[in-house]
Write a protein that holds these residues in place. Structure first.
Motif, PDB file in Angstrom:
ATOM      1  N   ASP A   2       0.806  -1.221   0.000  1.00  0.00           N
ATOM      2  CA  ASP A   2       0.000   0.000   0.000  1.00  0.00           C
ATOM      3  C   ASP A   2       0.840   1.273   0.000  1.00  0.00           C
ATOM      4  O   ASP A   2       0.286   2.377  -0.023  1.00  0.00           O
ATOM      5  CB  ASP A   2      -0.922   0.007   1.235  1.00  0.00           C
ATOM      6  N   ARG A   3       2.145   1.139   0.068  1.00  0.00           N
ATOM      7  CA  ARG A   3       3.004   2.325   0.083  1.00  0.00           C
ATOM      8  C   ARG A   3       2.908   3.065  -1.257  1.00  0.00           C
ATOM      9  O   ARG A   3       2.781   2.447  -2.311  1.00  0.00           O
ATOM     10  CB  ARG A   3       4.461   1.937   0.351  1.00  0.00           C
ATOM     11  N   ARG A   4       3.008   4.393  -1.186  1.00  0.00           N
ATOM     12  CA  ARG A   4       2.907   5.201  -2.393  1.00  0.00           C
ATOM     13  C   ARG A   4       4.304   5.627  -2.842  1.00  0.00           C
ATOM     14  O   ARG A   4       4.977   6.414  -2.154  1.00  0.00           O
ATOM     15  CB  ARG A   4       2.033   6.438  -2.149  1.00  0.00           C
ATOM     16  N   ALA A   5       4.734   5.116  -3.977  1.00  0.00           N
ATOM     17  CA  ALA A   5       6.032   5.504  -4.520  1.00  0.00           C
ATOM     18  C   ALA A   5       6.007   6.981  -4.916  1.00  0.00           C
ATOM     19  O   ALA A   5       4.946   7.550  -5.197  1.00  0.00           O
ATOM     20  CB  ALA A   5       6.377   4.644  -5.728  1.00  0.00           C
ATOM     21  N   MET A   6       7.175   7.604  -4.920  1.00  0.00           N
ATOM     22  CA  MET A   6       7.267   9.021  -5.278  1.00  0.00           C
ATOM     23  C   MET A   6       8.548   9.270  -6.046  1.00  0.00           C
ATOM     24  O   MET A   6       9.518   8.504  -5.948  1.00  0.00           O
ATOM     25  CB  MET A   6       7.242   9.893  -4.031  1.00  0.00           C
ATOM     26  N   VAL A   7       8.558  10.325  -6.841  1.00  0.00           N
ATOM     27  CA  VAL A   7       9.745  10.692  -7.599  1.00  0.00           C
ATOM     28  C   VAL A   7      10.630  11.577  -6.739  1.00  0.00           C
ATOM     29  O   VAL A   7      10.171  12.575  -6.171  1.00  0.00           O
ATOM     30  CB  VAL A   7       9.366  11.435  -8.899  1.00  0.00           C
ATOM     31  N   ASN A   8      11.889  11.206  -6.627  1.00  0.00           N
ATOM     32  CA  ASN A   8      12.860  12.011  -5.889  1.00  0.00           C
ATOM     33  C   ASN A   8      13.418  13.047  -6.854  1.00  0.00           C
ATOM     34  O   ASN A   8      14.428  12.825  -7.525  1.00  0.00           O
ATOM     35  CB  ASN A   8      13.967  11.102  -5.329  1.00  0.00           C
ATOM     36  N   THR A   9      12.760  14.183  -6.934  1.00  0.00           N
ATOM     37  CA  THR A   9      13.091  15.172  -7.961  1.00  0.00           C
ATOM     38  C   THR A   9      14.445  15.824  -7.736  1.00  0.00           C
ATOM     39  O   THR A   9      15.086  16.277  -8.685  1.00  0.00           O
ATOM     40  CB  THR A   9      12.014  16.263  -8.024  1.00  0.00           C
ATOM     41  N   HIS A  10      14.881  15.882  -6.500  1.00  0.00           N
ATOM     42  CA  HIS A  10      16.151  16.554  -6.204  1.00  0.00           C
ATOM     43  C   HIS A  10      17.359  15.686  -6.553  1.00  0.00           C
ATOM     44  O   HIS A  10      18.397  16.201  -6.966  1.00  0.00           O
ATOM     45  CB  HIS A  10      16.217  16.931  -4.725  1.00  0.00           C
ATOM     46  N   TRP A  11      17.233  14.370  -6.376  1.00  0.00           N
ATOM     47  CA  TRP A  11      18.405  13.512  -6.430  1.00  0.00           C
ATOM     48  C   TRP A  11      18.240  12.408  -7.466  1.00  0.00           C
ATOM     49  O   TRP A  11      17.914  11.280  -7.144  1.00  0.00           O
ATOM     50  CB  TRP A  11      18.705  12.935  -5.046  1.00  0.00           C
ATOM     51  N   GLY A  12      18.425  12.801  -8.718  1.00  0.00           N
ATOM     52  CA  GLY A  12      18.497  11.827  -9.803  1.00  0.00           C
ATOM     53  C   GLY A  12      17.185  11.492 -10.471  1.00  0.00           C
ATOM     54  O   GLY A  12      17.159  10.720 -11.430  1.00  0.00           O
ATOM     55  N   GLY A  13      16.075  12.039  -9.959  1.00  0.00           N
ATOM     56  CA  GLY A  13      14.788  11.764 -10.569  1.00  0.00           C
ATOM     57  C   GLY A  13      14.350  10.320 -10.470  1.00  0.00           C
ATOM     58  O   GLY A  13      13.497   9.858 -11.245  1.00  0.00           O
ATOM     59  N   VAL A  14      14.921   9.577  -9.521  1.00  0.00           N
ATOM     60  CA  VAL A  14      14.570   8.159  -9.377  1.00  0.00           C
ATOM     61  C   VAL A  14      13.240   8.027  -8.633  1.00  0.00           C
ATOM     62  O   VAL A  14      12.794   8.950  -7.943  1.00  0.00           O
ATOM     63  CB  VAL A  14      15.673   7.380  -8.633  1.00  0.00           C
ATOM     64  N   VAL A  15      12.621   6.864  -8.761  1.00  0.00           N
ATOM     65  CA  VAL A  15      11.384   6.583  -8.046  1.00  0.00           C
ATOM     66  C   VAL A  15      11.731   5.960  -6.697  1.00  0.00           C
ATOM     67  O   VAL A  15      12.383   4.916  -6.625  1.00  0.00           O
ATOM     68  CB  VAL A  15      10.480   5.643  -8.859  1.00  0.00           C
ATOM     69  N   ASP A  16      11.323   6.615  -5.631  1.00  0.00           N
ATOM     70  CA  ASP A  16      11.526   6.089  -4.288  1.00  0.00           C
ATOM     71  C   ASP A  16      10.321   5.220  -3.937  1.00  0.00           C
ATOM     72  O   ASP A  16       9.184   5.692  -3.946  1.00  0.00           O
ATOM     73  CB  ASP A  16      11.646   7.237  -3.283  1.00  0.00           C
ATOM     74  N   PRO A  17      10.547   3.938  -3.612  1.00  0.00           N
ATOM     75  CA  PRO A  17       9.414   3.041  -3.358  1.00  0.00           C
ATOM     76  C   PRO A  17       8.729   3.282  -2.023  1.00  0.00           C
ATOM     77  O   PRO A  17       7.664   2.717  -1.756  1.00  0.00           O
ATOM     78  CB  PRO A  17      10.060   1.656  -3.404  1.00  0.00           C
ATOM     79  N   ASN A  18       9.321   4.110  -1.165  1.00  0.00           N
ATOM     80  CA  ASN A  18       8.767   4.401   0.158  1.00  0.00           C
ATOM     81  C   ASN A  18       8.708   3.175   1.059  1.00  0.00           C
ATOM     82  O   ASN A  18       7.928   3.144   2.019  1.00  0.00           O
ATOM     83  CB  ASN A  18       7.382   5.055   0.054  1.00  0.00           C
ATOM     84  N   THR A  19       9.504   2.171   0.762  1.00  0.00           N
ATOM     85  CA  THR A  19       9.536   1.000   1.647  1.00  0.00           C
ATOM     86  C   THR A  19      10.313   1.276   2.927  1.00  0.00           C
ATOM     87  O   THR A  19      10.200   0.510   3.892  1.00  0.00           O
ATOM     88  CB  THR A  19      10.140  -0.216   0.930  1.00  0.00           C
ATOM     89  N   PHE A  20      11.101   2.344   2.942  1.00  0.00           N
ATOM     90  CA  PHE A  20      11.738   2.804   4.177  1.00  0.00           C
ATOM     91  C   PHE A  20      11.011   4.072   4.604  1.00  0.00           C
ATOM     92  O   PHE A  20      11.106   5.108   3.955  1.00  0.00           O
ATOM     93  CB  PHE A  20      13.227   3.089   3.971  1.00  0.00           C
TER      94      PHE A  20
END
Length: 489
Positions: A85-103
């Motif tokens: 159920d975690r909502r992934a997000m784009v890390n716009t500041h650091w490489g534009g990668v998708v952060d899975p929000n698992t941490f």
């Protein structure tokens, strides 16, 4: 030869001066600390056991999270609950990668539990709401039957956590919103109102402070909001060139770059003195702490790595930079009560580097290890033969002394590239025994690799001569020495 006399105990060196910083940036969290439950890398509750074991060696007192610039685009609700159920997000500041929000919040407090460290959480002012921040504090700290506390329980945590420090925004003058100081001061007053203390707990509120030498920011914040804060932050990075576009290399540097790096590091002393003077005008009792919650070396990234991941190697030069900063922090510890090096694993001036299942300790890690015994000790003032307080002695020499439980911890650094240095320290009491003596010493660009993880590591120091209440230390070039002696007899 430099002769230094220790005089009197002054302020306490808060252990939080040796704090750490872990941002969602590159491989700082994912792989560096968090590998998840299904990973073959040995872990406990998803956190890699080798990293935790190493960090416990240097007695990490506090960890700042989740940023950094990431904090002001982080929406905490996306990082709690079942993994699916975690909502992934784009890390716009650091490489534009998708952060899975698992941490997220629960995993962060598990990290603190395994490290036996305190919490310093940075809230979202730049893109978040007052209600969102209030709900997060309630989720973490309230022990009642309210919607946010019940949500925490539904996610598996019955009791609230202890939240020692909460930062209201990060770099609000830059990536956190490009604000002017008065605008942020007003926002800070509003947002901090809803960072509430529940029950017997107290959350220390940290206002976003200045970028390096922006003294106007400190003046405005202290004038407008000092009564609503427990601490004010400060950020300063060591760039060998002083230029953000071309900072300099971590490994390939010449003698001039070595000395330029040390010179720019020592500017921290001026920054702390001048910001401290402004704070003293508004807060003469020094109730408000100054937190240097981002510091360290910042070089051009290593070739072939993602520029947004800020991965850099770590040499003897970085260890010297760390030691020089420690000494400065000790001198200013009446006001400076926390610092957080950037960052803990795989990012900027890291303690640890990882490559999948492999992990190594950097020279900076070993510098932290050599200063562990200064944590929560009393700082000891010194004078030179001319009676000048705080004198370093020789041009490329510096020292710091603290005392706790009748044991004096003396640390000295010689950052000259070629020349030995002799330092004589006269302590207030006779030396009964040398408890330990260690040295970190290597070539300027020496560093640890996964093939040679112990190329730079502390060794026993044999250059100590005891003469009554005096210590004579023979320091080779490019060295850090820590000697502990018991007084009495």
């Amino acid at each position: 030869m430099s002769i230094i006399t220790a005089t009197s105990r002054a302020h306490r060196i808060d252990r939080r001066i040796y704090g750490q910083f872990a941002e969602h940036l590159g491989r700082g969290i994912y792989e560096g600390l968090w590998v998840g439950e299904q990973n073959e890398i040995p872990h406990k509750n998803g956190l890699r056991t080798d990293a935790i074991a190493a960090l416990r060696e240097i007695k990490v007192p506090v960890v700042r999270w989740p940023g950094g610039c990431f904090a002001d685009e982080y929406h905490w609700l996306g990082g709690v609950g079942p993994a699916e159920d975690r909502r992934a997000m784009v890390n716009t500041h650091w490489g534009g990668v998708v952060d899975p929000n698992t941490f997220g919040t629960h995993e962060y407090f598990e990290l603190l539990h395994q490290l036996d460290a305190e919490a310093y959480v940075n809230g979202n002012v730049g893109s978040g709401s007052v209600a969102e921040m209030q709900d997060w504090v309630e989720y973490m700290t309230l022990d009642k039957h309210t919607p946010m506390a019940e949500l925490r329980r539904a996610h598996g945590r019955e009791q609230p956590w202890k939240l020692q420090f909460f930062g209201v925004g990060n770099e609000s003058w830059g990536c956190g919103g490009n604000m002017l100081p008065l605008h942020y001061a007003n926002l800070y007053r509003q947002y901090q109102t809803f960072v509430r203390d529940y029950g017997d707990s107290h959350v220390a509120k940290v206002a976003c402070g200045a970028n390096a030498d922006d003294y106007e920011w400190t003046d405005v914040l202290m004038a407008r909001a000092a009564g609503h804060m427990d601490a004010l932050s400060l950020h300063y990075y060591t760039l060998p060139t002083g230029e953000w576009d071309v900072k300099g290399a971590a490994l390939s540097f010449d003698d001039a770059a070595w000395y330029d790096t040390i010179h720019r590091t020592r500017q921290m002393d001026t920054l702390l003195r001048r910001h401290g003077e402004i704070m003293d005008r508004h807060d003469p009792a020094r109730r408000v702490g100054l937190f240097v919650d981002e510091w360290g070396t910042w070089y051009d990234v290593e070739q072939g790595t993602n520029p947004g991941f800020l991965f850099q190697q770590n040499t003897m030069r970085d260890a010297i930079v760390a030691a020089v900063n420690f000494h400065i922090f000790h001198r200013h510890a009446a006001r400076v009560r926390m610092t957080n090096i950037a960052q803990m694993v795989n990012v900027l001036q890291a303690m640890l580097l990882t490559d999948g299942p492999r992990l190594l300790k950097t020279p900076t890690f070993h510098a932290f290890g050599m200063y562990v015994d200064h944590q929560d000790a009393d700082f000891v003032e010194t004078v030179d033969d001319a009676g000048r307080p705080g004198s370093r002695g020789a041009a490329h020499l510096d020292h710091t002394i603290s005392v706790k439980d009748d044991v004096y911890t003396v640390s000295a650094v010689n950052w000259d590239l070629e020349t030995d240095a002799e330092l004589v320290l006269r302590l207030p009491e006779r030396v009964a025994e040398v408890v330990s003596a260690r040295m970190l010493h290597a070539a300027a660009s020496a560093h640890n690799t996964f093939d040679e993880p112990d190329a730079v590591t502390p060794v026993d120091f044999t250059g100590t001569v005891v003469e009554g209440s005096g210590l004579r230390l023979a320091l080779p070039p490019r060295s850090i020495v820590t000697v502990r002696v018991r007084a009495g007899g």
